[in-house]
Design an enzyme around this catalytic site. Structure first.
Site, short mmCIF file in Angstrom:
data_model
loop_
_atom_site.label_atom_id
_atom_site.label_comp_id
_atom_site.label_asym_id
_atom_site.label_seq_id
_atom_site.Cartn_x
_atom_site.Cartn_y
_atom_site.Cartn_z
N SER A 82 -17.54 -20.45 -82.35
CA SER A 82 -16.51 -19.78 -83.15
C SER A 82 -16.46 -18.28 -82.86
O SER A 82 -15.41 -17.65 -83.02
CB SER A 82 -16.78 -20.00 -84.65
OG SER A 82 -16.54 -21.34 -84.98
N ASP A 255 -15.15 -27.20 -90.10
CA ASP A 255 -16.19 -27.14 -89.06
C ASP A 255 -17.55 -27.61 -89.58
O ASP A 255 -18.21 -28.45 -88.95
CB ASP A 255 -16.28 -25.70 -88.56
CG ASP A 255 -17.42 -25.48 -87.60
OD1 ASP A 255 -17.37 -26.01 -86.48
OD2 ASP A 255 -18.37 -24.76 -87.97
N HIS A 298 -11.57 -24.45 -82.18
CA HIS A 298 -12.14 -25.50 -81.33
C HIS A 298 -12.19 -26.75 -82.17
O HIS A 298 -11.97 -26.69 -83.40
CB HIS A 298 -13.55 -25.14 -80.86
CG HIS A 298 -14.45 -24.77 -81.99
ND1 HIS A 298 -14.94 -25.68 -82.89
CD2 HIS A 298 -14.86 -23.56 -82.43
CE1 HIS A 298 -15.64 -25.06 -83.81
NE2 HIS A 298 -15.60 -23.76 -83.58
ZN LIG Z 1 -19.06 -24.83 -85.63
#
Ligand SMILES: [Zn+2]
Length: 368
Positions: A82, A255, A298
């Site tokens: 990140s 995440d 991502h």
């Molecule tokens: Zn992560």
């Protein structure tokens, strides 16, 4: 004849769905506000999981006017973290994993909040994790190592960002060389909110909201209304100013849920983020000149969704959510663009193009 036409138009309007009328795209071409919304770890599978969980009811993502695919790799790894991803989107520079706002050659490229502040625009960072975390830091700080929360919170003392909201109070109160950044910001005129409710009731800028010592609780515990409410209030406060603004709003803990391979928490985070994206798109509908860019830094978890039964010619046998990693994956992510200037976001892009295009549309026009 004119009267007949008018009657026809009124009749047509009466039958038009209210939602469609509220979501008319605007025609103004100049971008004066940019809302960058980052779903941390939100790959296409996470969005698809929300679609399935919602019974395929329309989601905010379905309202996107333009869609792009974004390559996320960093300067030293095909799988970004990140920190490098936030640096790419925040400064336009692909760097090594772990770095915040520092290029591979050690230089410190200016980030979007610095450029926006210098151009006289208002700025905001609103997150669901904590403000010393990698994503917001990429829009505020420059540090070689992402876990240096004392350096990062010290950067907030001088950044001049008009609205800061999220967790991380302990990091602000124990900053570099024993500094208490909460007290420093209060001395500079910041209002201080200790809960999301206090934040949403605060009426003046600049505004600092720190709602947890470190991470905020995940959406299954904190409720699924925080981010949309904080987004609505942030946009309301920013829009009262004459100048335009840049706001970065993060659904941070998608995440973390995916690192834990925890589908229920991931879906709670996705529902919270989805509501916040609706809020931003609605703001763009009523505030011409607003561009909303929704993207992930991502994908996390290597999530896929497969049929429970190998014989997929049989009737529905349920969906199995499967993760292939407890880390990030290198799969490109989807970008959803809405509002003025959204047509600039389509096709295949680098994550650094997000910085470049926002800078061109929002900031460079002011120096012309
Ligand atoms: Zn992560």
């Amino acid at each position: 004849m004119k009267r007949i036409l008018l009657h026809l138009l009124l009749a047509a309007a009466a039958f038009a769905p209210a939602a469609a009328a509220a979501h008319e795209p605007q025609t103004e071409t100049e971008v004066r506000n940019v809302i960058l919304m980052i779903g941390d770890g939100m790959g296409l599978a996470q969005t698809g999981a929300l679609m399935i969980d919602s019974g395929y009811a329309p989601l905010s993502f379905d309202r996107a006017q333009h869609i792009a695919l974004v390559k996320t790799y960093s300067a030293n790894n095909r799988v970004t973290d990140s920190a490098a991803a936030a640096t790419a989107m925040g400064t336009g520079c692909k760097t090594e994993n772990g770095r915040i706002g520092i290029a591979p050659d050690g230089s410190r490229p200016a980030n979007l909040t610095e450029l926006a502040e210098a151009a006289g625009l208002s700025t905001a960072l609103v997150v669901t994790s904590h403000l010393a975390d990698a994503t917001p830091s990429g829009f505020a700080a420059h540090t070689l190592e992402r876990y240096t929360s004392d350096e990062i919170t010290a950067a907030y003392a001088d950044a001049g960002i008009d609205i800061l909201a999220g967790g991380g109070r302990a990091y602000f109160e124990a900053s570099l060389d024993g500094r208490n950044i909460v007290e420093e910001l209060r001395a500079k005129g910041y209002r201080f909110a200790e809960t999301p409710e206090e934040f949403c009731a605060a009426d003046e800028l600049p505004l600092l909201g720190l709602f947890a010592p470190e991470y905020m609780p995940t959406a299954d515990k904190r409720g699924e209304e925080y981010l949309a409410a904080a987004t609505a209030h942030t946009l309301d406060l920013l829009s009262r100013r004459e100048a335009g603004f840049f706001a970065m709003i993060e659904g941070s803990q998608i995440d973390i849920a995916c690192h834990n391979n925890d589908t229920e928490v991931m879906l709670a985070e996705m529902r919270d983020f989805n509501r916040a994206v609706h809020t931003a798109f609605d703001f763009a509908d009523t505030h011409p000149g607003t561009l909303v860019v929704v993207v992930a830094d991502h994908e996390t978890g290597g999530l896929t969704m497969v049929s429970n039964d190998r014989d997929f010619t049989a009737t529905e046998s349920g969906i199995d959510f499967r993760y292939s990693t407890t880390s990030h994956s290198g799969i490109p992510v989807v970008l959803y663009a809405y509002g003025t200037g959204s047509e600039h976001f389509r096709g295949t892009m680098q994550n650094t193009d997000i910085f470049r295009k926002i800078k061109e549309l929002l900031i460079d026009r002011l120096s012309l």
